[in-house]
Design an enzyme around this catalytic site. Structure first.
Site, PDB file in Angstrom:
ATOM      1  N   GLU A   1       0.887  -1.177   0.000  1.00  0.00           N
ATOM      2  CA  GLU A   1       0.000   0.000   0.000  1.00  0.00           C
ATOM      3  C   GLU A   1       0.911   1.209   0.000  1.00  0.00           C
ATOM      4  O   GLU A   1       1.488   1.562   1.025  1.00  0.00           O
ATOM      5  CB  GLU A   1      -0.901   0.000   1.244  1.00  0.00           C
ATOM      6  CG  GLU A   1      -1.893  -1.141   1.310  1.00  0.00           C
ATOM      7  CD  GLU A   1      -2.973  -1.047   0.233  1.00  0.00           C
ATOM      8  OE1 GLU A   1      -3.090  -0.005  -0.429  1.00  0.00           O
ATOM      9  OE2 GLU A   1      -3.673  -2.048   0.051  1.00  0.00           O
TER      10      GLU A   1
ATOM     11  N   CYS B   1      -2.468   9.190   2.593  1.00  0.00           N
ATOM     12  CA  CYS B   1      -2.097   8.615   1.284  1.00  0.00           C
ATOM     13  C   CYS B   1      -3.144   8.944   0.239  1.00  0.00           C
ATOM     14  O   CYS B   1      -2.831   9.080  -0.930  1.00  0.00           O
ATOM     15  CB  CYS B   1      -1.921   7.111   1.416  1.00  0.00           C
ATOM     16  SG  CYS B   1      -3.319   6.316   2.205  1.00  0.00           S
TER      17      CYS B   1
HETATM   18  P1  NAD Z   1       8.367   4.751   4.680  1.00  0.00           P
HETATM   19  O1  NAD Z   1       8.367   3.987   3.415  1.00  0.00           O
HETATM   20  O2  NAD Z   1       9.482   5.664   4.965  1.00  0.00           O
HETATM   21  O3  NAD Z   1       8.275   3.750   5.932  1.00  0.00           O
HETATM   22  C1  NAD Z   1       7.242   2.816   6.069  1.00  0.00           C
HETATM   23  C2  NAD Z   1       7.694   1.715   7.015  1.00  0.00           C
HETATM   24  O4  NAD Z   1       8.724   0.965   6.387  1.00  0.00           O
HETATM   25  C3  NAD Z   1       8.279   2.210   8.323  1.00  0.00           C
HETATM   26  O5  NAD Z   1       7.836   1.368   9.362  1.00  0.00           O
HETATM   27  C4  NAD Z   1       9.775   2.047   8.111  1.00  0.00           C
HETATM   28  O6  NAD Z   1      10.522   1.888   9.295  1.00  0.00           O
HETATM   29  C5  NAD Z   1       9.816   0.789   7.289  1.00  0.00           C
HETATM   30  N1  NAD Z   1      11.032   0.587   6.498  1.00  0.00           N
HETATM   31  C6  NAD Z   1      11.946   1.495   6.076  1.00  0.00           C
HETATM   32  N2  NAD Z   1      12.914   0.901   5.350  1.00  0.00           N
HETATM   33  C7  NAD Z   1      12.611  -0.421   5.312  1.00  0.00           C
HETATM   34  C8  NAD Z   1      13.211  -1.561   4.695  1.00  0.00           C
HETATM   35  N3  NAD Z   1      14.314  -1.458   3.969  1.00  0.00           N
HETATM   36  N4  NAD Z   1      12.607  -2.757   4.844  1.00  0.00           N
HETATM   37  C9  NAD Z   1      11.450  -2.871   5.542  1.00  0.00           C
HETATM   38  N5  NAD Z   1      10.851  -1.838   6.159  1.00  0.00           N
HETATM   39  C10 NAD Z   1      11.411  -0.623   6.032  1.00  0.00           C
HETATM   40  O7  NAD Z   1       6.976   5.530   4.705  1.00  0.00           O
HETATM   41  P2  NAD Z   1       6.469   6.591   5.781  1.00  0.00           P
HETATM   42  O8  NAD Z   1       7.183   7.877   5.593  1.00  0.00           O
HETATM   43  O9  NAD Z   1       6.467   5.969   7.137  1.00  0.00           O
HETATM   44  O10 NAD Z   1       4.929   6.758   5.357  1.00  0.00           O
HETATM   45  C11 NAD Z   1       4.486   7.646   4.398  1.00  0.00           C
HETATM   46  C12 NAD Z   1       4.186   6.937   3.107  1.00  0.00           C
HETATM   47  O11 NAD Z   1       3.214   5.910   3.319  1.00  0.00           O
HETATM   48  C13 NAD Z   1       3.556   7.846   2.063  1.00  0.00           C
HETATM   49  O12 NAD Z   1       4.136   7.606   0.803  1.00  0.00           O
HETATM   50  C14 NAD Z   1       2.095   7.437   2.058  1.00  0.00           C
HETATM   51  O13 NAD Z   1       1.414   7.707   0.854  1.00  0.00           O
HETATM   52  C15 NAD Z   1       2.203   5.984   2.322  1.00  0.00           C
HETATM   53  N6  NAD Z   1       0.947   5.440   2.829  1.00  0.00           N
HETATM   54  C16 NAD Z   1       0.182   4.674   1.997  1.00  0.00           C
HETATM   55  C17 NAD Z   1      -1.044   4.193   2.429  1.00  0.00           C
HETATM   56  C18 NAD Z   1      -1.909   3.362   1.529  1.00  0.00           C
HETATM   57  O14 NAD Z   1      -2.878   2.810   2.013  1.00  0.00           O
HETATM   58  N7  NAD Z   1      -1.624   3.250   0.254  1.00  0.00           N
HETATM   59  C19 NAD Z   1      -1.480   4.489   3.727  1.00  0.00           C
HETATM   60  C20 NAD Z   1      -0.671   5.272   4.558  1.00  0.00           C
HETATM   61  C21 NAD Z   1       0.536   5.750   4.091  1.00  0.00           C
END
Ligand code: NAD
Length: 565
Positions: free
Chosen positions: A284, A318
């Site tokens: 997502e 998002c």
């Molecule tokens: P992010 O990608 O920076 O982090 C998301 C999660 O991934 C965090 O828990 C982080 O610690 C973890 N992570 C980071 N590197 C990783 C790796 N190499 N392997 C596994 N996990 C890892 O995103 P964010 O800044 O926390 O959130 C914002 C983003 O989320 C925005 O792009 C937003 O659009 C998206 N989002 C999407 C939805 C949806 O339903 N489509 C919902 C909410 C947020």
């Protein structure tokens, strides 16, 4: 940097501190700690530093609000092993037993509603009331729905086998738990996003290891506390707090599926890592969601919808409105309404009563917003409200910003801004509106505003997005029954609804032959009569017509009776 062996190494990841000294603010004398420095510190932590912690800050004030462990890879692997051992006993429980536990957890949440909403607000900067409306209410609804309906949604399903029923054959599908589900979640809806997936995964009979965002670990620990309080055995839901390295360790730790919510860049990394272990992933990811306001729309309501859709959660949704296209003929009135509504918004700390828009959740996200808005203004965009961070208050406050004179060459119209910015463009024809909406790498949601529902539905079919809302914005993530997920770079797979539940089970096809005393007609030997019958199968049986197939009956009976050796 401390030696690798040093315990209690403290990592400051959340940033409420601003990079410039503030007027009338005691924090102005504090050391300037930027997100980048903090990230550098975090990355410099030796991987073998057990005991390291995340210090959690209220992003609005910069004050410490708690600590959570920075879970090391070996601890993550242990958590997954424990989850695997605990899962079969849980899967053996009936849906109603599992549902009763979820309903117990609901009761605890209702008792602690204010406390939980306050915690969510404290960790993210969002208004407490918004946490209640957008996170607690929606997850409470999802909990009662899946507690009651999972048994029905996952009951065995008969599958038609076409004409094979004439040979006594039937098929059905059953749904078995996947095993251990790894959930990796972001910070923007730290309660609802992980909790919804946890509840659905548990109801489907799985155990869960949850890795929440490093910016919001306390909310995730509260989820664990609530479910444990309701009687969930300890190892069935484990929360491994930490940063990206903890998330990466979870992907590599032998889970059976990853449910990832976050940015496109991280999602791609997660999918690559998961491919190595051949584990399925649901992604997502981000959005650049368009809103189309047609010439027959209710302008006042569309304007209110645009303002909420763009600025709720300080624009950090998002599915938030990231681009708005309004028909030329109503643009002036619509924009005037949007500006009027935006100027009415009260921006303050999320924990204050009557706040409409809080601070952003991190300095890093504010910097992205600044970059997009500044670049747009440098290239001719006009800020009708906002346009610059608030400098006379502490914390990462960016005001709701309405931009006009924007183009698709600007980052603010192409990249995910994820902040309180509403750029508005005009269009002349429906076809142009569709073309602009689809001119994006993303495809999470879109919204169309019109008094002619048929016209809206026709345009909806032409838009590449996982969800298209007509006269609505953002909110369908809050409907438990409807699927959620994106097209294009916005992700793979679905959460929520029946489609989301099916992501959390293994479907098994069971095929039954009720004539075990007869050899199949297509088994050996392939003599001349067999060849003739097979050709009849090709022409008649495979036609889908029962009448045609019945013409083969004499040949079929002959072959059944024929000795085969
Ligand atoms: P992010 O990608 O920076 O982090 C998301 C999660 O991934 C965090 O828990 C982080 O610690 C973890 N992570 C980071 N590197 C990783 C790796 N190499 N392997 C596994 N996990 C890892 O995103 P964010 O800044 O926390 O959130 C914002 C983003 O989320 C925005 O792009 C937003 O659009 C998206 N989002 C999407 C939805 C949806 O339903 N489509 C919902 C909410 C947020």
């Amino acid at each position: 940097m401390d030696k690798p062996s040093k315990r209690w190494l403290i990592v400051t990841l959340a940033v409420g501190l601003q990079s410039k000294p503030k007027r009338n603010n005691t924090r102005s004398r504090q050391a300037v700690v930027t997100y980048e420095i903090i990230r550098f510190m975090a990355q410099s932590i030796p991987a073998n530093s057990p005991g390291a912690e995340i210090i959690c800050h209220d992003p609005t004030t910069g004050e410490e609000i708690g600590r959570a462990p920075l879970t090391m890879p070996e601890e993550v692997a242990r958590a997954v092993r424990r989850a695997r051992e605990a899962q079969p006993a849980w899967a053996a429980r009936s849906y109603s037993e599992r549902g009763r536990l979820i309903i117990e957890a609901r009761k605890i949440i209702l008792r602690e509603l204010e406390e939980i909403a306050f915690l969510v607000s404290l960790e993210t900067g969002k208004p407490v009331s918004e946490a209640v409306a957008m996170e607690l209410t929606t997850s409470l609804d999802l909990m009662q729905y899946f507690a009651r309906k999972t048994a029905k949604l996952l009951r065995p399903r008969r599958i038609s086998v076409g004409q094979y029923w004439t040979m006594g054959r039937s098929s059905y599908e059953i749904y078995k738990p996947i095993g251990v589900v790894g959930i990796i979640s972001p910070w923007n809806f730290p309660w609802a996003t992980p909790l919804d997936e946890v509840v659905m995964a548990l109801m489907a009979g799985n155990s869960v290891v949850l890795k929440p965002s490093e910016l919001t670990p306390l909310t995730a620990l509260k989820i664990k506390e609530v479910l444990s309080g309701a009687g969930l055995p300890d190892d069935l839901l484990q929360v491994v707090t930490g940063d990206g390295s903890t998330g990466a360790a979870l992907v590599a730790s032998g889970v059976d599926k990853i449910m990832f919510t976050g940015s496109v860049a991280t999602g791609r990394r997660v999918a690559e890592a998961a491919a190595k272990y051949l584990i399925p992933v649901v992604l997502e990811l981000g959005g650049k969601d368009p809103m189309i306001v047609l010439d027959d729309a209710n302008v006042a309501n569309a304007a209110r919808g645009a303002v909420w859709g763009a600025f709720a959660n300080c624009g950090q949704s998002c599915a938030g409105i990231e681009r708005c296209y309004v028909h030329e003929s109503i643009a002036e009135t619509f924009i005037a309404e949007v500006v009027k509504e935006t100027k009415r918004l009260r921006q303050a700390a999320g924990t204050e009563k009557s706040t409409d828009v809080g601070s952003m959740s991190s300095e890093r996200q504010l910097r992205i917003v600044e970059r997009h808005v500044n670049q747009a203004i440098d290239h001719g965009a006009v800020a009708l409200t906002g346009g610059e961070r608030l400098r006379d208050v502490a914390g990462p406050f960016y005001p709701p910003t309405v931009l006009t004179n924007v183009t698709h060459q600007m980052d603010v119209m192409r990249e995910e801004t994820f902040g309180p910015v509403l750029p508005i463009m005009t269009f002349m024809t429906d076809a142009e509106a569709v073309r602009l909406a689809n001119d994006s790498d993303f495809g999470l949601t879109a919204s169309i505003w019109t008094n002619n529902i048929g016209r809206g539905q026709n345009l909806a079919r032409q838009i590449d997005a996982g969800t298209v809302m007509i006269n609505e914005v953002v909110y369908t993530h809050g409907i438990a029954q409807t699927p959620w997920g994106g097209m294009k770079q916005s992700g793979l797979g679905r959460t929520h609804g029946a489609a989301g539940l099916l992501e959390l089970v293994r479907a098994q096809h069971v095929h039954v032959n009720r004539t075990p005393f007869l050899p199949d007609l297509w088994w050996f030997n392939y003599d001349e009569d067999a060849g003739k019958l097979f050709r009849g199968f090709a022409r008649r049986f495979a036609s889908g017509s029962l009448v045609q197939a019945s013409l083969l009956l004499p040949d079929m009976i002959r072959r059944w009776r024929q000795p085969r050796g």
